[in-house]
Design a protein around this motif. Structure first.
Motif, PDB file in Angstrom:
ATOM      1  N   LEU A 189       0.822  -1.208   0.000  1.00 39.92           N
ATOM      2  CA  LEU A 189       0.000   0.000   0.000  1.00 39.92           C
ATOM      3  C   LEU A 189       0.861   1.264   0.000  1.00 39.92           C
ATOM      4  O   LEU A 189       0.479   2.275  -0.603  1.00 39.92           O
ATOM      5  N   GLN A 190       2.023   1.214   0.630  1.00 35.36           N
ATOM      6  CA  GLN A 190       2.942   2.359   0.597  1.00 35.36           C
ATOM      7  C   GLN A 190       3.483   2.572  -0.817  1.00 35.36           C
ATOM      8  O   GLN A 190       3.567   3.703  -1.289  1.00 35.36           O
ATOM      9  N   VAL A 191       3.830   1.482  -1.494  1.00 33.83           N
ATOM     10  CA  VAL A 191       4.297   1.585  -2.883  1.00 33.83           C
ATOM     11  C   VAL A 191       3.200   2.193  -3.750  1.00 33.83           C
ATOM     12  O   VAL A 191       3.456   3.099  -4.562  1.00 33.83           O
ATOM     13  N   ALA A 192       1.958   1.737  -3.588  1.00 32.53           N
ATOM     14  CA  ALA A 192       0.834   2.285  -4.356  1.00 32.53           C
ATOM     15  C   ALA A 192       0.684   3.776  -4.088  1.00 32.53           C
ATOM     16  O   ALA A 192       0.469   4.573  -5.015  1.00 32.53           O
ATOM     17  N   HIS A 193       0.803   4.175  -2.836  1.00 30.18           N
ATOM     18  CA  HIS A 193       0.702   5.589  -2.461  1.00 30.18           C
ATOM     19  C   HIS A 193       1.808   6.401  -3.131  1.00 30.18           C
ATOM     20  O   HIS A 193       1.555   7.502  -3.649  1.00 30.18           O
ATOM     21  N   ASN A 194       3.024   5.871  -3.143  1.00 28.72           N
ATOM     22  CA  ASN A 194       4.146   6.592  -3.757  1.00 28.72           C
ATOM     23  C   ASN A 194       3.912   6.816  -5.246  1.00 28.72           C
ATOM     24  O   ASN A 194       4.198   7.905  -5.765  1.00 28.72           O
ATOM     25  N   TYR A 195       3.417   5.813  -5.947  1.00 30.89           N
ATOM     26  CA  TYR A 195       3.102   5.988  -7.368  1.00 30.89           C
ATOM     27  C   TYR A 195       2.031   7.064  -7.549  1.00 30.89           C
ATOM     28  O   TYR A 195       2.151   7.948  -8.396  1.00 30.89           O
ATOM     29  N   LYS A 196       0.964   6.978  -6.739  1.00 37.01           N
ATOM     30  CA  LYS A 196      -0.130   7.943  -6.852  1.00 37.01           C
ATOM     31  C   LYS A 196       0.353   9.366  -6.575  1.00 37.01           C
ATOM     32  O   LYS A 196      -0.031  10.311  -7.271  1.00 37.01           O
ATOM     33  N   GLU A 197       1.200   9.532  -5.576  1.00 36.03           N
ATOM     34  CA  GLU A 197       1.738  10.857  -5.245  1.00 36.03           C
ATOM     35  C   GLU A 197       2.537  11.457  -6.393  1.00 36.03           C
ATOM     36  O   GLU A 197       2.699  12.667  -6.480  1.00 36.03           O
ATOM     37  N   ASN A 198       3.040  10.590  -7.260  1.00 29.70           N
ATOM     38  CA  ASN A 198       3.805  11.044  -8.418  1.00 29.70           C
ATOM     39  C   ASN A 198       2.970  11.051  -9.695  1.00 29.70           C
ATOM     40  O   ASN A 198       3.513  11.099 -10.807  1.00 29.70           O
ATOM     41  N   GLY A 199       1.637  10.986  -9.539  1.00 25.94           N
ATOM     42  CA  GLY A 199       0.728  11.104 -10.668  1.00 25.94           C
ATOM     43  C   GLY A 199       0.636   9.868 -11.546  1.00 25.94           C
ATOM     44  O   GLY A 199       0.214   9.969 -12.702  1.00 25.94           O
ATOM     45  N   MET A 200       1.015   8.711 -11.027  1.00 22.69           N
ATOM     46  CA  MET A 200       0.992   7.479 -11.813  1.00 22.69           C
ATOM     47  C   MET A 200      -0.046   6.509 -11.271  1.00 22.69           C
ATOM     48  O   MET A 200      -0.254   6.427 -10.067  1.00 22.69           O
ATOM     49  N   GLU A 201      -0.665   5.783 -12.180  1.00 23.22           N
ATOM     50  CA  GLU A 201      -1.669   4.786 -11.813  1.00 23.22           C
ATOM     51  C   GLU A 201      -1.023   3.425 -11.608  1.00 23.22           C
ATOM     52  O   GLU A 201      -0.071   3.066 -12.303  1.00 23.22           O
TER      53      GLU A 201
END
Length: 184
Positions: A20-32
């Motif tokens: 979930l942290q990895v998913a959050h990091n991608y989202k914070e950088n505008g990536m799906e």
């Protein structure tokens, strides 16, 4: 070039939290990202990835008959994150490995290596053989040593040594242990 990653550990090491942290990091950088979890895991509701510290997100489920070539055919994502990867079949791991290397999109799988009897899950064994990148997520046994094994207990907390490899809905009946405690 993208890679197939396998992040593994014993129970209760924070694998879902890490995912979930990895998913959050991608989202914070505008990536799906595409989140996947096993249809066998219904601890916090069908199609949910949740951690013991309270984080959760909905996910697409996969089962034994999921064809990842079909599921991921039109995936327009920066990364695929797979929880409960021990429940993947050997064929599904091969599909993910090929997909990573033909689509150039990373796949990160999170799961446990072995069951409560010390036997490998087929998906974990295939991931240990094919993953381009392996990482052990460490946790500790009640005795304070590094936990690498899992045990199952009955409703009274007594260790169970026989039974089906997977017990649906029984997450609270598993515990991480070191190898010495596993054999004692």
């Amino acid at each position: 070039m993208s890679s197939l990653h396998y992040r593994y550990s014993a129970m209760n090491a924070g694998k879902s939290t890490y995912l979930l942290q990895v998913a959050h990091n991608y989202k914070e950088n505008g990536m799906e990202v595409l989140l996947l979890t096993s249809a066998l895991d219904e601890r916090d509701g069908f199609g949910m990835i949740s951690s013991r510290i309270g984080l959760k997100r909905s996910a697409t489920t996969y089962s034994a008959d999921t064809d990842f070539f079909v599921l991921l055919k039109d995936a327009n994502v920066a990364c695929v994150l797979v929880d409960e990867a021990q429940f993947l079949s050997v064929e599904q791991v091969h599909q993910l490995h090929e997909w990573v290397h033909t689509r150039n999109i990373p796949v990160m799988c999170f799961g446990i290596r072995s069951d409560f009897q010390g036997n490998p899950f087929p998906g974990s064994a295939a991931l240990l053989a094919l993953a381009d990148n392996l990482e052990e997520i460490k946790t500790i046994c009640r005795c304070g040593k590094k936990a690498t094994m899992n045990i199952r207990t009955d409703e009274n907390g007594v260790r169970v040594r026989e039974g089906d490899q997977v017990m649906i809905g029984g997450n609270s009946r598993y515990r991480q242990v070191c190898a010495r405690c596993f054999y004692n």
